[in-house]
Design a protein around this motif. Structure first.
Motif, mmCIF file in Angstrom:
data_model
loop_
_atom_site.group_PDB
_atom_site.id
_atom_site.type_symbol
_atom_site.label_atom_id
_atom_site.label_comp_id
_atom_site.label_asym_id
_atom_site.label_seq_id
_atom_site.Cartn_x
_atom_site.Cartn_y
_atom_site.Cartn_z
ATOM 1 N N TRP A 1 0.954 -1.234 0.013
ATOM 2 C CA TRP A 1 0.048 -0.040 -0.024
ATOM 3 C C TRP A 1 0.923 1.203 0.082
ATOM 4 C CZ3 TRP A 1 -4.667 -0.399 -1.626
ATOM 5 C CH2 TRP A 1 -5.448 -1.643 -1.265
ATOM 6 N N THR A 2 2.046 1.321 0.848
ATOM 7 C CA THR A 2 2.724 2.375 0.615
ATOM 8 C C THR A 2 3.537 2.678 -0.789
ATOM 9 O OG1 THR A 2 4.765 1.078 1.473
ATOM 10 C CG2 THR A 2 3.310 2.333 3.140
ATOM 11 N N THR A 3 3.813 1.339 -1.140
ATOM 12 C CA THR A 3 4.222 1.557 -2.627
ATOM 13 C C THR A 3 3.389 2.297 -3.519
ATOM 14 O OG1 THR A 3 5.861 -0.355 -2.358
ATOM 15 C CG2 THR A 3 5.352 0.306 -4.570
ATOM 16 N N MET A 4 2.111 1.771 -3.657
ATOM 17 C CA MET A 4 1.122 2.254 -4.482
ATOM 18 C C MET A 4 0.792 3.834 -4.218
ATOM 19 S SD MET A 4 -1.582 -0.819 -4.957
ATOM 20 C CE MET A 4 -2.148 -1.062 -3.237
ATOM 21 N N CYS A 5 1.043 4.256 -2.965
ATOM 22 C CA CYS A 5 0.714 5.431 -2.659
ATOM 23 C C CYS A 5 2.059 6.599 -2.831
ATOM 24 C CB CYS A 5 0.531 5.781 -1.274
ATOM 25 S SG CYS A 5 -1.386 5.077 -0.964
ATOM 26 N N ALA A 6 3.197 5.869 -3.114
ATOM 27 C CA ALA A 6 4.319 6.670 -3.121
ATOM 28 C C ALA A 6 4.574 7.416 -4.278
ATOM 29 C CB ALA A 6 5.548 5.446 -3.131
ATOM 30 N N ALA A 7 3.962 7.011 -5.357
ATOM 31 C CA ALA A 7 4.008 7.852 -6.722
ATOM 32 C C ALA A 7 3.350 9.196 -6.424
ATOM 33 C CB ALA A 7 3.437 7.254 -7.855
ATOM 34 N N LEU A 8 2.198 9.230 -5.750
ATOM 35 C CA LEU A 8 1.682 10.523 -5.435
ATOM 36 C C LEU A 8 2.613 11.403 -4.580
ATOM 37 C CD1 LEU A 8 -0.597 12.510 -6.133
ATOM 38 C CD2 LEU A 8 -1.933 11.304 -4.242
ATOM 39 N N SER A 9 2.897 10.761 -3.265
ATOM 40 C CA SER A 9 3.522 11.426 -2.181
ATOM 41 C C SER A 9 5.053 12.045 -2.778
ATOM 42 C CB SER A 9 3.660 10.526 -1.088
ATOM 43 O OG SER A 9 4.570 9.437 -1.318
ATOM 44 N N VAL A 10 5.728 11.285 -3.395
ATOM 45 C CA VAL A 10 6.938 11.683 -3.950
ATOM 46 C C VAL A 10 6.654 12.750 -5.109
ATOM 47 C CG1 VAL A 10 9.026 11.039 -5.590
ATOM 48 C CG2 VAL A 10 8.228 9.561 -3.708
ATOM 49 N N PHE A 11 5.895 12.876 -5.903
ATOM 50 C CA PHE A 11 5.496 13.793 -6.815
ATOM 51 C C PHE A 11 5.042 15.109 -6.056
ATOM 52 C CE2 PHE A 11 1.823 16.459 -8.761
ATOM 53 C CZ PHE A 11 2.666 16.896 -9.676
ATOM 54 N N ILE A 12 4.235 15.348 -5.089
ATOM 55 C CA ILE A 12 3.922 16.185 -4.205
ATOM 56 C C ILE A 12 5.140 16.902 -3.586
ATOM 57 C CG2 ILE A 12 2.675 17.195 -2.252
ATOM 58 C CD1 ILE A 12 0.351 15.243 -3.148
ATOM 59 N N THR A 13 5.904 15.985 -2.796
ATOM 60 C CA THR A 13 7.054 16.171 -2.302
ATOM 61 C C THR A 13 8.120 16.996 -3.348
ATOM 62 O OG1 THR A 13 7.092 14.649 -0.718
ATOM 63 C CG2 THR A 13 8.951 15.644 -0.859
ATOM 64 N N SER A 14 8.495 16.250 -4.246
ATOM 65 C CA SER A 14 9.261 16.952 -5.537
ATOM 66 C C SER A 14 8.982 18.266 -5.975
ATOM 67 C CB SER A 14 9.494 15.831 -6.528
ATOM 68 O OG SER A 14 9.784 14.611 -6.089
ATOM 69 N N PHE A 15 7.525 18.333 -6.138
ATOM 70 C CA PHE A 15 6.838 19.655 -6.667
ATOM 71 C C PHE A 15 6.947 20.652 -5.811
ATOM 72 C CE2 PHE A 15 3.310 22.501 -6.945
ATOM 73 C CZ PHE A 15 3.268 22.948 -8.171
ATOM 74 N N LEU A 16 6.927 20.484 -4.562
ATOM 75 C CA LEU A 16 7.016 21.374 -3.350
ATOM 76 C C LEU A 16 8.220 21.862 -3.280
ATOM 77 C CD1 LEU A 16 4.500 20.143 -0.525
ATOM 78 C CD2 LEU A 16 3.945 21.943 -2.414
ATOM 79 N N LEU A 17 9.327 21.177 -3.329
ATOM 80 C CA LEU A 17 10.707 21.555 -3.361
ATOM 81 C C LEU A 17 11.032 22.316 -4.469
ATOM 82 C CD1 LEU A 17 12.220 18.267 -1.604
ATOM 83 C CD2 LEU A 17 11.931 20.261 -0.533
ATOM 84 N N LYS A 18 10.836 22.002 -5.624
ATOM 85 C CA LYS A 18 11.081 22.606 -6.709
ATOM 86 C C LYS A 18 10.326 23.924 -6.660
ATOM 87 C CE LYS A 18 11.372 22.242 -11.887
ATOM 88 N NZ LYS A 18 11.111 21.023 -12.731
ATOM 89 N N ALA A 19 9.157 24.047 -6.287
ATOM 90 C CA ALA A 19 8.393 25.312 -6.031
ATOM 91 C C ALA A 19 9.316 26.181 -4.710
ATOM 92 C CB ALA A 19 7.028 25.261 -5.799
ATOM 93 N N GLY A 20 9.699 25.670 -3.841
ATOM 94 C CA GLY A 20 10.376 26.268 -2.936
ATOM 95 C C GLY A 20 11.848 26.635 -3.360
ATOM 96 N N GLY A 21 12.060 26.569 -4.516
ATOM 97 C CA GLY A 21 13.690 26.795 -4.896
ATOM 98 C C GLY A 21 14.746 25.883 -4.684
ATOM 99 N N ILE A 22 14.406 24.679 -3.942
ATOM 100 C CA ILE A 22 15.471 23.738 -3.681
ATOM 101 C C ILE A 22 15.948 22.816 -5.023
ATOM 102 C CG2 ILE A 22 16.056 21.601 -2.482
ATOM 103 C CD1 ILE A 22 15.794 23.925 -0.742
ATOM 104 N N PHE A 23 15.055 22.557 -5.696
ATOM 105 C CA PHE A 23 15.672 21.853 -6.985
ATOM 106 C C PHE A 23 15.592 22.939 -8.161
ATOM 107 C CE2 PHE A 23 13.684 17.772 -5.142
ATOM 108 C CZ PHE A 23 14.853 17.542 -4.567
#
Length: 328
Positions: free
Chosen positions: A306-328
């Motif tokens: 279940w965590t694997t199936m949900c990981a695509a969304l959680s990783v996407f949101i995390t990456s998107f927020l970090l990019k929006a915050g100027g980290i990536f």
């Protein structure tokens, strides 16, 4: 969108292999007896070999930045400690507590985390994440032994001797330790101008590579073979909380704290490794370890899935927020 596609590509093969294991079971090619025996092989031989080679293949140990290593270590220990009273309150069954506790801290760092760090921040990201693995992999496995030992035998007494014995005897920790020893020998060879490497023993290195390559696919097939939809109803409370903890709470605590308090200290490569540690799903190796140490391996398997199936969304949101915050 690119981050989501990558996250999906990272977890979809895992899901498909699990599904294939489930289909093989339904078709009669795999049964529970075979799955348990295969789990033993994975835990005692294939995974240790994979971890040994992961450590041995690290190029430059001297390039570790202690600042981000210390942060990850402290954060994981805090998450581990905070999770203990929570899982105690959530379930009264001791065999479930250890399996559930692993969902809090034990990420799929080697299989998904390091490749994810490369996607997020290129070669620098994967270099930082690989160096971090020297500390993270032994720490995650040591904490896993502690978490499963704490709640064994009804969880009435915590034997420090038993926990330490479990850590020392754990094949995964032994393999990482051996990898560090061989890595140190290789460093000495370099200092003395000796060109010999373990990979020069071609037959041995090929056998190690073959064993290493078996670890992940066999572990996933066996996980699928042990999966039962009927178990979801009985374990839904633990599954829901474990998935929420692994894909939402831990990323917010681990990555959010780093951004708020250390955003001007750590760079993009460091945050790529933080995503690898805190935002990836529960490690596949948590299942054979749970089985070997008498914990609820069914719950452990459900949490991986279940965590694997949900990981695509959680990783996407995390990456998107970090990019929006100027980290990536």
């Amino acid at each position: 969108m690119e981050s989501f596609v990558f996250a999906l590509n990272a977890v979809l093969p895992i899901i498909l292999m699990i599904v294939m294991g489930y289909i093989l079971k339904k078709k009669g090619y795999m049964n529970l007896t075979f799955a348990k025996a295969a789990n033993k092989l994975v835990f005692h031989f294939f995974l240790p070999t994979m971890l040994f080679l992961n450590v041995y293949n690290i190029d430059n140990v001297g390039g570790i930045d202690l600042g981000y290593v210390v942060y990850v270590t402290v954060a994981l220990l805090i998450i581990f400690v905070l999770s203990i009273p929570v899982v105690r309150m959530l379930t009264k069954k001791s065999e479930r507590r250890g399996a559930l506790l692993q969902a809090g801290f034990r990420s799929n760092y080697a299989l998904i985390g390091i490749p994810l760090a490369k996607s997020l921040f290129g070669d620098e990201g994967v270099a930082v994440a690989t160096l971090l693995s020297i500390v993270v992999i032994p720490l995650l496995n040591a904490l896993a032994v502690v978490s499963l030992s704490m709640f064994s035998d009804g969880g009435e007494k915590v034997s420090v001797k038993k926990i330490l014995t479990g850590v020392v005897k754990n094949p995964l920790i032994q393999s990482v330790t051996l990898g560090l020893v061989v890595l140190g020998i290789r460093a000495l060879f370099v200092n003395f101008g000796i060109e010999f490497r373990l990979s020069d023993i071609t037959p041995l290195f090929k056998v190690l590579t073959y064993l290493s390559n078996l670890a992940t696919p066999l572990a996933l097939l066996v996980l699928g073979a042990q999966f039962e939809f009927s178990a979801v109803a009985e374990l839904k409370r633990e599954i829901l909380f474990g998935t929420l903890m692994r894909t939402v709470i831990v990323p917010v605590l681990g990555i959010g704290t780093a951004y708020v308090f250390f955003g001007d200290i750590f760079g993009g490569a460091h945050f790529a490794s933080f995503v690898a540690v805190f935002a990836t799903p529960v490690s596949v190796s948590s299942v054979p370890m749970a089985q070997e140490m008498g914990a609820d391996s069914t719950l452990a398997g459900q949490l991986v899935i279940w965590t694997t199936m949900c990981a695509a969304l959680s990783v996407f949101i995390t990456s998107f927020l970090l990019k929006a915050g100027g980290i990536f």
